[in-house]
Design an enzyme around this catalytic site. Structure first.
Site, PDB file in Angstrom:
ATOM      1  CB  SER A  53      47.419   8.458  72.209  1.00 47.02           C
ATOM      2  OG  SER A  53      48.705   8.393  72.783  1.00 47.02           O
ATOM      3  CB  THR A  54      42.569  11.230  70.909  1.00 46.36           C
ATOM      4  OG1 THR A  54      43.029  12.538  71.267  1.00 46.36           O
ATOM      5  CG2 THR A  54      42.097  10.486  72.150  1.00 46.36           C
TER       6      THR A  54
END
Length: 599
Positions: free
Chosen positions: A313-314
């Site tokens: 998700s980064t």
């Protein structure tokens, strides 16, 4: 036996006597002796000429070489490697004179026990262990490899027969494991094997040329033949962007968290988003470069640039930035975000069950919503943008052994919707932690792709620049407007969403959590092995730094918001203190949203 003259007549006998008398008379004459002398002289002169021809012509070059080898010696003076210092001038690596101690027991005039008793307090070693070494042979026993000058002087003062001290240079790393990832080490031959010692071998090695000197019969050099300044050396040192103060603060923070959660390893990177200067690059577990041979070789690599992982998700803010740049969405655009969807037969979960704004999808890290965001882009356009950002390539950092990322081919990516879907939430491809820092710097600095680096250049002792490495020109990839609208979304992650553990009282903190499954080697993903991460842009109201923490395989489970975000918070606390960053706001940053498992 009869005489040989028994058959000669008196007349023939008289004739023979007369002949002999004539020969004796001529041999005794002055003319004969003069001729003989001149003949011998001419013969001697001929021999001498022949010998001179043989010596001067036939063997001339060989004999001249032999003569010169005795009369002239060639010396290449030892030039210590240049020092490595941090941005504040603190020494990270230097050469120092040390001594190897050899023992020759057959030359001892005292007993082995007496010699050991005298050496024991100086070397801080039990006498018994020294005696044990003395018993290994009669001569040439190495007792210690690197004694410092003070100890060697004390040994010399003992005036013990049978001990020999041989000087040599040793590379010293005063900060030990703290800067090992960046500095690296040299081997016994003084050749770099890791870190900057390897990648900057030519820069760190001072040039030296052989000097031809005449020597006397006893082998000593003729002083008047030594050229002026032949032992002079430059005072240049390699200065880094690294802040050792911050590095020393980060290392125990990282070590404690990796140990507490039972992870395999972890890394923290702090980079100036505008210049690409790396202030910190820490890893755990690490090694002591002074005793590198005591550690496993896999620790020598800087895994933040050598190991690939799926960012999870980064990577979502980067995908949102691509869509905003292409004007297919806005921060307040509503996106369909059901609880789960199926693409090409593959289930994807992690939605809210309704519609959410783009900002809320980022804040709460919804996977399904991200799939629909990238669906607003044409596949060819999406792929071209990812390649433009350098996916599948390297960042070009000035440390050795950087690995390029892994990314799908254009044909596979464009034709496979599931590949695009998993890319939306940071899976299905891999990159290095350093690449993720570079990408997030584009959001912090107004859309420019900078090159992470750790070298400032060569400076002399007075701080004057001698050489600076050339870096690629910064490349504008996003517009400043796009970068500006992404920052509030990432700040919302910290104030309201999955990254609340990174809140820092008095400061605006932007960030993004990441929890990605690890590939299992069989074409799928492990059910228990995760990489947790948190990337931050700080301060969010006046962006300057990108901070990333990656914790690999925490044994007890957890997410980026619970494992990596607390590490970044502590790093930010150290950063604000060391860089004197004033608070942006007063009071405690607040938020109410709970962390989503998608983060």
């Amino acid at each position: 036996m009869s005489s040989p003259y028994s058959f000669q007549t008196p007349r023939s006998r008289n004739r023979l006597y007369a002949k002999h008398s004539k020969l004796l008379s001529w041999a005794n004459s002055p003319n004969f002796r003069a001729a003989l002398v001149w003949g011998l002289l001419i013969a001697a002169i001929c021999c001498l000429v022949i010998n001179l021809f043989y010596v001067q012509i036939v063997q001339g070059s060989l004999l001249r070489g032999i003569a010169q080898s005795h009369q002239v010696t060639q010396i290449r003076p030892f030039m210590p490697r240049r020092n490595i210092v941090d941005r504040g001038g603190n020494i990270l690596a230097l050469d120092r004179p040390v001594f190897s101690l050899f023992a020759h027991p057959k030359l001892f005039k005292l007993s082995k026990e007496e010699v050991a008793e005298k050496l024991s307090p100086i070397m801080d070693r039990p006498a018994d262990s020294l005696v044990k070494q003395f018993n290994e042979g009669e001569t040439g026993i190495r007792i210690e490899y690197s004694l410092i000058e003070d100890i060697s002087n004390r040994i010399i003062d003992l005036r013990l027969d049978g001990l020999e001290l041989i000087p040599h240079q040793q590379r010293l790393y005063p900060h030990k494991e703290v800067a090992a990832d960046i500095v690296g080490f040299v081997d016994g031959e003084h050749i770099g094997q890791a870190g900057l010692e390897l990648s900057q071998q030519n820069i760190l090695t001072r040039p030296s040329q052989e000097i031809r000197l005449r020597q006397m019969g006893d082998g000593s050099l003729m002083p008047d033949q030594i050229p002026t300044g032949f032992l002079n050396q430059d005072d240049l040192q390699l200065r880094l962007t690294l802040d050792t103060r911050l590095q020393r603060a980060v290392q125990p923070i990282l070590q404690k968290q990796v140990t507490n959660v039972g992870a395999k390893k972890g890394t923290v990177i702090v980079m100036d988003a505008y210049t690409g200067e790396l202030l910190t690059l820490a890893s755990y577990p690490s090694y002591d470069p002074n005793q590198y041979y005591k550690s496993k070789p896999e620790r020598y690599k800087t895994w933040a640039i050598t190991d690939l992982y799926e960012p999870g998700s980064t990577f979502k803010p980067i995908n949102v930035a691509i869509a905003i740049e292409n004007k297919t969405i806005k921060p307040d655009t509503y996106i369909n975000n059901p609880s789960a969807i199926s693409i090409d037969g593959w289930p994807i979960t992690g939605g809210s069950g309704g519609s959410e704004t783009v900002t809320d999808i980022v804040i709460n890290s919804y996977n399904v919503g991200m799939v629909h965001i990238v669906d607003t882009l044409k596949p060819e356009v999406y792929y071209a943008w990812l390649r433009r950002l350098g996916m599948g390539g390297v960042v070009g950092v000035d440390l050795p052994s950087e690995s390029p990322g892994q990314f799908k081919s254009r044909k596979q990516f464009v034709e496979s919707r599931i590949d695009r879907a998993v890319t939306a939430f940071g899976q299905g491809f891999s990159l290095t932690p350093m690449k993720l820092v570079q990408l997030n710097a584009t959001i912090a600095n107004g859309g420019k792709l900078v090159t992470p680096h750790v070298i400032q250049g060569l400076f002399d002792s007075k701080g004057r620049l001698y050489w600076r490495p050339s870096l690629p020109a910064q490349r504008q990839v996003f517009s400043p407007a796009t970068a500006k609208v992404i920052l509030p979304m990432m700040e919302g992650v910290v104030t309201q969403g999955t990254g609340k553990a990174a809140q820092l009282p008095g400061y605006h903190v932007a960030g993004k959590t990441g929890t990605s499954q690890k590939a299992n080697g069989f074409g799928g993903y492990s059910e228990s092995a995760y990489v947790t991460s948190f990337v931050s842009i700080f301060p969010a109201d006046k962006p300057r730094y990108v901070v990333l923490a990656v914790i690999d395989e925490p044994a007890g489970g957890g997410y980026g918001g619970t494992i990596a975000a607390p590490v970044v918070k502590q790093v930010l606390q150290a950063l604000t203190a060391l860089e004197n960053i004033p608070p942006s706001i007063s009071g405690q940053v607040s938020g109410s949203a709970s962390e989503s498992k998608a983060g």
